[in-house]
Design an enzyme around this catalytic site. Structure first.
Site, PDB file in Angstrom:
ATOM      1  N   CYS A 115      65.639   4.350  12.652  1.00 33.45           N
ATOM      2  CA  CYS A 115      66.062   3.486  11.537  1.00 33.45           C
ATOM      3  C   CYS A 115      67.580   3.337  11.473  1.00 33.45           C
ATOM      4  O   CYS A 115      68.090   2.498  10.736  1.00 33.45           O
ATOM      5  CB  CYS A 115      65.560   4.044  10.217  1.00 33.45           C
ATOM      6  N   HIS A 255      69.894   2.190   4.805  1.00 33.75           N
ATOM      7  CA  HIS A 255      68.511   2.093   5.286  1.00 33.75           C
ATOM      8  C   HIS A 255      67.566   2.191   4.090  1.00 33.75           C
ATOM      9  O   HIS A 255      67.669   3.094   3.261  1.00 33.75           O
ATOM     10  CB  HIS A 255      68.219   3.206   6.291  1.00 33.75           C
ATOM     11  N   ASN A 285      59.748  -0.123   3.964  1.00 35.74           N
ATOM     12  CA  ASN A 285      60.595   0.464   4.999  1.00 35.74           C
ATOM     13  C   ASN A 285      60.361  -0.308   6.299  1.00 35.74           C
ATOM     14  O   ASN A 285      59.266  -0.256   6.852  1.00 35.74           O
ATOM     15  CB  ASN A 285      60.233   1.949   5.159  1.00 35.74           C
TER      16      ASN A 285
HETATM   17  O1  UT7 Z   1      62.569   5.500   7.608  1.00 34.77           O
HETATM   18  C1  UT7 Z   1      62.695   6.703   8.238  1.00 34.77           C
HETATM   19  C2  UT7 Z   1      62.970   7.777   7.309  1.00 34.77           C
HETATM   20  N1  UT7 Z   1      61.812   8.045   6.478  1.00 34.77           N
HETATM   21  C3  UT7 Z   1      62.014   8.405   5.225  1.00 34.77           C
HETATM   22  O2  UT7 Z   1      63.120   8.417   4.758  1.00 34.77           O
HETATM   23  C4  UT7 Z   1      60.837   8.902   4.410  1.00 34.77           C
HETATM   24  C5  UT7 Z   1      61.309  10.024   3.515  1.00 34.77           C
HETATM   25  N2  UT7 Z   1      60.249  10.590   2.710  1.00 34.77           N
HETATM   26  C6  UT7 Z   1      59.760   9.959   1.633  1.00 34.77           C
HETATM   27  O3  UT7 Z   1      60.164   8.859   1.316  1.00 34.77           O
HETATM   28  C7  UT7 Z   1      58.736  10.701   0.808  1.00 34.77           C
HETATM   29  O4  UT7 Z   1      58.632  12.034   1.244  1.00 34.77           O
HETATM   30  C8  UT7 Z   1      57.322  10.033   0.853  1.00 34.77           C
HETATM   31  C9  UT7 Z   1      57.356   8.713   0.110  1.00 34.77           C
HETATM   32  C10 UT7 Z   1      56.891   9.829   2.291  1.00 34.77           C
HETATM   33  C11 UT7 Z   1      56.297  10.943   0.150  1.00 34.77           C
HETATM   34  O5  UT7 Z   1      56.704  11.180  -1.187  1.00 34.77           O
HETATM   35  P1  UT7 Z   1      56.713  12.657  -1.756  1.00 34.77           P
HETATM   36  O6  UT7 Z   1      57.120  12.562  -3.168  1.00 34.77           O
HETATM   37  O7  UT7 Z   1      57.567  13.492  -0.837  1.00 34.77           O
HETATM   38  O8  UT7 Z   1      55.174  13.061  -1.705  1.00 34.77           O
HETATM   39  P2  UT7 Z   1      54.442  14.227  -0.898  1.00 34.77           P
HETATM   40  O9  UT7 Z   1      54.339  13.870   0.546  1.00 34.77           O
HETATM   41  O10 UT7 Z   1      55.053  15.556  -1.253  1.00 34.77           O
HETATM   42  O11 UT7 Z   1      52.980  14.168  -1.525  1.00 34.77           O
HETATM   43  C12 UT7 Z   1      52.740  14.485  -2.898  1.00 34.77           C
HETATM   44  C13 UT7 Z   1      51.267  14.288  -3.186  1.00 34.77           C
HETATM   45  C14 UT7 Z   1      50.328  14.950  -2.191  1.00 34.77           C
HETATM   46  O12 UT7 Z   1      49.199  15.410  -2.902  1.00 34.77           O
HETATM   47  P3  UT7 Z   1      49.031  16.969  -3.320  1.00 34.77           P
HETATM   48  O13 UT7 Z   1      49.062  17.729  -2.029  1.00 34.77           O
HETATM   49  O14 UT7 Z   1      50.212  17.260  -4.199  1.00 34.77           O
HETATM   50  O15 UT7 Z   1      47.723  16.977  -4.020  1.00 34.77           O
HETATM   51  C15 UT7 Z   1      49.907  13.816  -1.293  1.00 34.77           C
HETATM   52  O16 UT7 Z   1      48.626  14.031  -0.719  1.00 34.77           O
HETATM   53  O17 UT7 Z   1      50.956  12.882  -3.147  1.00 34.77           O
HETATM   54  C16 UT7 Z   1      49.843  12.659  -2.261  1.00 34.77           C
HETATM   55  N3  UT7 Z   1      50.013  11.353  -1.625  1.00 34.77           N
HETATM   56  C17 UT7 Z   1      49.555  10.227  -2.163  1.00 34.77           C
HETATM   57  N4  UT7 Z   1      48.851   9.981  -3.285  1.00 34.77           N
HETATM   58  C18 UT7 Z   1      48.540   8.707  -3.546  1.00 34.77           C
HETATM   59  C19 UT7 Z   1      50.686  11.078  -0.492  1.00 34.77           C
HETATM   60  N5  UT7 Z   1      50.633   9.758  -0.271  1.00 34.77           N
HETATM   61  C20 UT7 Z   1      49.945   9.199  -1.292  1.00 34.77           C
HETATM   62  C21 UT7 Z   1      49.577   7.898  -1.628  1.00 34.77           C
HETATM   63  N6  UT7 Z   1      48.891   7.687  -2.758  1.00 34.77           N
HETATM   64  N7  UT7 Z   1      49.929   6.836  -0.867  1.00 34.77           N
END
Ligand code: UT7
Length: 336
Positions: A115, A255, A285
Site C-alpha cells: 500500500c 493510505h 482500502n
Molecule cells: O492496507 C494495508 C494495511 N492494512 C491495514 O491497515 C489494516 C489494519 N487493521 C485494521 O484496520 C483493523 O484491525 C481491522 C478493521 C482489520 C479489524 O478491526 P479490529 O477492531 O482490529 O477488529 P478485530 O480483528 O480485533 O476483531 C474484533 C471482533 C472479533 O470477534 P471476537 O473475537 O471479539 O468475538 C472478530 O471476529 O470483530 C469480529 N469481526 C467482525 N464482526 C463483524 C471481524 N470482522 C468482522 C466483521 N463483522 N466484518
C-alpha cells in the site's frame, strides 16, 4: 545538488462503476453495517467488472492525469506502476498501459511496495526528473483487490475496494514540488499481510486453492498497531528533512485503510484532523491506489493551492512505510 525540482503536474483517477455497500456485505457474510462503520469507517467501495483487470483501471487513470497535465503520451519518458494485483506476473502491467496509451517513447516498470507503493514511486520518479534523465514520469497505482480477497472471510473481505490513481511528475523550481521523502522496510513483519500462494514459494494446487492460499491474508490488529506507531515516525522524518513542522502541513494524503488509523495519526502528529483527508468511507482500502485516488479526490474538489504543504504517508505489506513532503504547484482545479 540538482538544478531543478520535480513536481506533480497532473492528476487523475478511475473508479469502477459498481458500488458495493455494507448492506451488500450483510447479505454475503456474517457482518453488520454498524460493525464495519465502527471498526473501519467504510460505508462503501467500488467493484471492478469481471472483464476489468488492473491495467484497464490504470489506463483510464493515466489518460486523465495526462489530460490534466496537458502533455501528450509521447512526452512521457518512464512509467512506474505500483500494484499488488498486476494483470500477470509478467509482462509488467506498466508495459500494457504504455502500449494502450501510446507512450511510445517511455520505459515502463512495475513496483511492489504494498500500500506504500505510490510514495515509493513518487520518490524514485522525482529523482529521475531532478537528475534530468526524464522530463516527465508517469506514476500509476492500480488495484483490483476484490479479486484476491477471500469473499468468505469477514475479517478482510469487507475492507477492500478496486480503483486506480495516477500522477505526472515533471520539472519545477528547486524549492518546490517534492521537498523530501523517507522510506523504510520491516521485512520481519512480512507474514502479517501476505498473498501466500502463486509465487515461486508456493505453487498453487487445487488443494491449496481450496485452503484459500490464493487469497490475501492479514493479521489486522497487528498491522493496525504497526501503522499507528510507524506513521508519526516516518512522517516526522520526512518533515525534518524538509525543515518543516506538522503545523506547516496544509493537507495529509494518507493510505486509506481505516478511519481509526487516520484519526490516530492526526492525534499523534498533532495535526488538525480536518487536514487528514478521508476517502476510505467511500472507496474502502484500495492498497497502493488509495493515495493517488485520495489525492485526485482532494485536488478535483479545488482543495489544493500553490504553496500548500502536502504530506503524503503510506504503510502496508512488507511491512513498508513511506512519507513524502510536497510544496504543491498546481492551481486549484476548476472543470473547464
Ligand atoms: O492496507 C494495508 C494495511 N492494512 C491495514 O491497515 C489494516 C489494519 N487493521 C485494521 O484496520 C483493523 O484491525 C481491522 C478493521 C482489520 C479489524 O478491526 P479490529 O477492531 O482490529 O477488529 P478485530 O480483528 O480485533 O476483531 C474484533 C471482533 C472479533 O470477534 P471476537 O473475537 O471479539 O468475538 C472478530 O471476529 O470483530 C469480529 N469481526 C467482525 N464482526 C463483524 C471481524 N470482522 C468482522 C466483521 N463483522 N466484518
Amino acid at each position: 545538488m540538482s538544478l531543478r525540482g520535480a513536481t506533480i503536474c497532473g492528476v487523475g483517477s478511475y473508479l469502477p462503476e459498481t458500488v458495493l455497500t455494507n448492506a451488500d456485505w450483510e447479505r454475503m457474510v456474517d457482518t453488520t453495517d454498524e460493525w464495519i462503520i465502527r471498526h473501519t469507517g467504510i460505508n462503501e467501495r467500488r467493484l471492478a467488472a469481471d472483464d476489468q483487470a488492473s491495467s484497464d483501471l490504470a489506463i483510464k487513470a493515466a489518460q486523465r492525469a495526462l489530460d490534466d497535465a496537458g502533455i501528450s503520451p509521447e512526452q512521457i519518458g518512464l512509467i512506474m506502476l505500483t500494484t499488488v494485483t498486476p494483470d500477470y506476473f509478467f509482462p509488467a502491467t506498466a508495459c500494457l498501459v504504455q502500449d494502450a496509451i501510446g507512450a511510445k517513447n517511455a520505459g515502463a516498470m512495475d513496483m511492489s511496495s504494498g500500500c506504500t507503493g505510490f510514495i515509493y514511486a513518487m520518490a524514485a520518479g522525482a529523482n529521475f526528473v531532478r537528475s534530468g534523465d526524464y522530463d516527465y514520469v508517469l506514476l500509476i497505482s492500480a488495484e483490483v483487490l476484490t479479486r484476491i480477497a477471500d469473499w468468505t472471510d469477514r475479517s478482510t473481505c469487507v475492507l477492500f475496494g478496486d480503483g486506480a490513481g495516477a500522477a505526472v511528475m515533471g520539472p519545477c523550481g528547486r524549492d518546490e514540488g517534492l521537498l523530501s521523502f523517507a522510506l523504510s522496510s520491516h521485512g520481519e513483519y512480512g507474514d502479517l499481510l501476505i498473498l501466500p500462494g502463486g509465487g515461486s514459494r508456493l505453487r498453487l494446487t487445487s488443494e491449496l486453492i481450496a485452503q484459500g492460499q490464493d487469497c490475501l491474508a492479514m493479521q489486522g490488529p497487528e498491522i493496525f498497531k504497526l501503522a499507528v506507531r510507524g506513521i508519526p515516525r516516518i512522517a516526522h522524518e520526512a518533515l525534518d528533512k524538509a525543515g518543516l513542522r506538522p503545523a506547516d502541513v496544509s493537507a495529509v494524503i494518507m493510505h486509506q485503510a481505516n478511519r481509526r488509523i487516520l484519526d490516530a495519526a492526526a492525534d499523534r502528529l498533532d495535526i488538525d484532523p480536518k487536514k487528514v483527508i478521508n476517502t476510505v468511507s467511500k472507496y474502502g482500502n484500495t492498497s497502493a491506489a488509495s493515495v493517488p485516488m485520495c489525492l485526485d479526490d482532494t485536488y478535483r474538489k479545488g482543495q489544493l493551492s500553490p504553496g500548500d504543504i502536502v504530506l503524503f504517508v503510506g504503510f502496508g505489506a512488507g511491512f513498508t512505510l513511506g512519507a513524502a513532503v510536497v510544496r504543491w504547484t498546481l492551481p486549484p482545479f476548476t472543470s473547464a
